[in-house]
Design a protein around this motif. Structure first.
Motif, PDB file in Angstrom:
ATOM      1  N   HIS A 168       6.505   7.117   0.015  1.00  0.00           N
ATOM      2  CA  HIS A 168       6.079   6.318  -1.153  1.00  0.00           C
ATOM      3  C   HIS A 168       7.283   5.700  -1.887  1.00  0.00           C
ATOM      4  O   HIS A 168       8.354   5.608  -1.323  1.00  0.00           O
ATOM      5  CB  HIS A 168       5.193   7.161  -2.081  1.00  0.00           C
ATOM      6  CG  HIS A 168       4.150   7.915  -1.303  1.00  0.00           C
ATOM      7  ND1 HIS A 168       2.967   7.341  -0.905  1.00  0.00           N
ATOM      8  CD2 HIS A 168       4.150   9.181  -0.772  1.00  0.00           C
ATOM      9  CE1 HIS A 168       2.264   8.239  -0.194  1.00  0.00           C
ATOM     10  NE2 HIS A 168       2.958   9.350  -0.096  1.00  0.00           N
ATOM     11  N   GLU A 183       4.634  12.140  -6.572  1.00  0.00           N
ATOM     12  CA  GLU A 183       5.127  12.460  -5.227  1.00  0.00           C
ATOM     13  C   GLU A 183       6.375  11.639  -4.873  1.00  0.00           C
ATOM     14  O   GLU A 183       7.327  12.158  -4.296  1.00  0.00           O
ATOM     15  CB  GLU A 183       4.007  12.196  -4.209  1.00  0.00           C
ATOM     16  CG  GLU A 183       4.401  12.553  -2.784  1.00  0.00           C
ATOM     17  CD  GLU A 183       3.321  12.210  -1.762  1.00  0.00           C
ATOM     18  OE1 GLU A 183       2.217  11.779  -2.168  1.00  0.00           O
ATOM     19  OE2 GLU A 183       3.594  12.352  -0.558  1.00  0.00           O
ATOM     20  N   HIS A 246       7.057  14.181   2.461  1.00  0.00           N
ATOM     21  CA  HIS A 246       5.914  13.954   1.562  1.00  0.00           C
ATOM     22  C   HIS A 246       5.560  15.240   0.829  1.00  0.00           C
ATOM     23  O   HIS A 246       6.077  16.308   1.139  1.00  0.00           O
ATOM     24  CB  HIS A 246       4.690  13.495   2.372  1.00  0.00           C
ATOM     25  CG  HIS A 246       4.803  12.089   2.860  1.00  0.00           C
ATOM     26  ND1 HIS A 246       4.120  11.041   2.304  1.00  0.00           N
ATOM     27  CD2 HIS A 246       5.563  11.571   3.856  1.00  0.00           C
ATOM     28  CE1 HIS A 246       4.440   9.921   2.935  1.00  0.00           C
ATOM     29  NE2 HIS A 246       5.318  10.212   3.891  1.00  0.00           N
ATOM     30  N   ALA A 247       4.651  15.107  -0.139  1.00  0.00           N
ATOM     31  CA  ALA A 247       4.036  16.281  -0.758  1.00  0.00           C
ATOM     32  C   ALA A 247       2.533  16.132  -0.545  1.00  0.00           C
ATOM     33  O   ALA A 247       2.007  15.013  -0.564  1.00  0.00           O
ATOM     34  CB  ALA A 247       4.376  16.360  -2.240  1.00  0.00           C
TER      35      ALA A 247
HETATM   36 ZN   LIG Z   1       2.569  11.179   0.799  1.00  0.00          ZN
END
Ligand SMILES: [Zn+2]
Length: 347
Positions: A168, A183, A246-247
């Protein structure tokens, strides 16, 4: 013998020329960019367009403030006599302020660290190389090489080319936790720590983004945005592995744990995912969600072994707090790097 009138004329022309030779400079004659001198070393490059190529200049540290460099450009005045500040990249220098003492420009370059940690130089750009034919004074600022501290558990990363993709960014915040943690900020923070550890241990690391921005363009389609990230892996020479960070997020706030994904037709990607997963779980004590094959765009479209890490659940309040903490980010970054090192070591 020269007549008095001609002498006066010669003098007048000389004075007129001297006045005209005093250059003028507007902040529009200034620009900067961050350039890359080798695979891992970046530097800030500033250009000042001057009226005269013989303009004298000096660049020195402010004796009273080690975080400032003074750039003096002689016989040059600001077109608009008001002080003008320009923000710079933020990593190598924070800002430059232009001042004019009536005869010379005195620019102050503010650094986010002491000048003795920097390498800096000022020079005239070779006119033949300057396409515009302008007289350009350049100032380059880079950071001195820090002593590298190679850790035995990480030594196998040396010499490898690793692309890190912080998930992101920019217009896309990614998932947002109950406490408002985004995130995109967590992924960048962890990626930057991974970057530092890998580079300190001799790897070449390329990030798909190093700031809070979209890699393709704000509000672009998911495919454009993700392909732009894949392209960094594909177009970087010799990329050994591609790692996306990522989270996780889920509608139920109790969902928790760490997981890692790979592309089903990539046994090497699967091996990379397993090693990082094992290291992360050993280090963070969270629920082991294991590894799984997934068709995520960046896994499917990268030609090198790749993996996508879901650090923890940002939708879970406790894990959101962890994700936002420097300690947890560092722990995860170190674990990821140990997994990468084991991958290259073949263990
Ligand atoms: Zn993500």
């Amino acid at each position: 013998m020269l007549k008095k009138t001609s002498l006066f004329l010669v003098l007048a022309i000389f004075l007129f020329q001297a006045v005209c030779l005093a250059g003028s400079f507007s902040p529009d004659d200034f620009r900067y960019s961050v350039l890359r001198s080798s695979s891992v070393t970046n530097y800030l490059h500033m250009e000042f367009r001057l009226s005269d190529k013989n303009t004298k200049y000096t660049l020195q540290v402010n004796p009273e403030n080690k975080r400032e460099l003074f750039l003096t450009i002689s016989d040059t005045k600001l077109k608009h006599n008001n002080l003008k500040q320009t923000a710079l990249d933020g990593e190598f220098a924070d800002k430059i302020s232009f001042k004019d003492d009536g005869a010379n420009i005195r620019a102050v370059i503010s650094l986010p660290y002491d000048a003795d940690q920097a390498d800096y130089k000022a020079y005239m750009v070779d006119n033949n190389k300057s396409k515009s034919g302008n007289n350009v004074l350049a100032v380059d600022i880079s950071k001195k090489e820090v002593q590298k501290s190679v850790s035995p558990s990480l030594q196998a990363v040396a010499g490898h080319v690793i692309v890190i993709d912080p998930g992101h960014g920019g217009s896309d915040s990614g998932a947002v936790g109950p406490d408002g943690i985004m995130e995109k900020n967590v992924t960048l923070a962890v990626a930057q720590k991974v970057y530092n550890i890998l580079v300190n241990n001799g790897a070449t690391v390329i990030m798909t983004r190093t700031t809070d921005r979209d890699v393709y363009a704000p509000n672009a389609s998911a495919v454009d945005e993700l392909q732009a990230r894949v392209n960094v892996g594909e177009f970087t020479r010799g990329t050994d592995i591609f790692l996306s960070i990522h989270a996780n997020s889920f509608s139920s706030p109790s969902a928790n744990g760490t997981g890692t994904y790979y592309y089903q037709y990539s046994p090497q990607g699967e091996r990379l995912a397993s090693l990082m997963q094992e290291e992360m779980i050993n280090a963070n004590g969270l629920t082991d969600r294991g590894t799984a094959a997934a068709n995520f765009y960046v896994l499917k479209h990268t030609s090198m072994p790749s993996a996508l890490i879901e650090l923890a659940f940002i939708s879970n309040y406790q894990e959101e707090q962890l994700l936002n903490s420097d300690d947890f980010q560092e722990t995860m970054a170190e674990a990821i790097c140990r997994g990468i090192s084991r991958y290259f070591q073949g263990s």
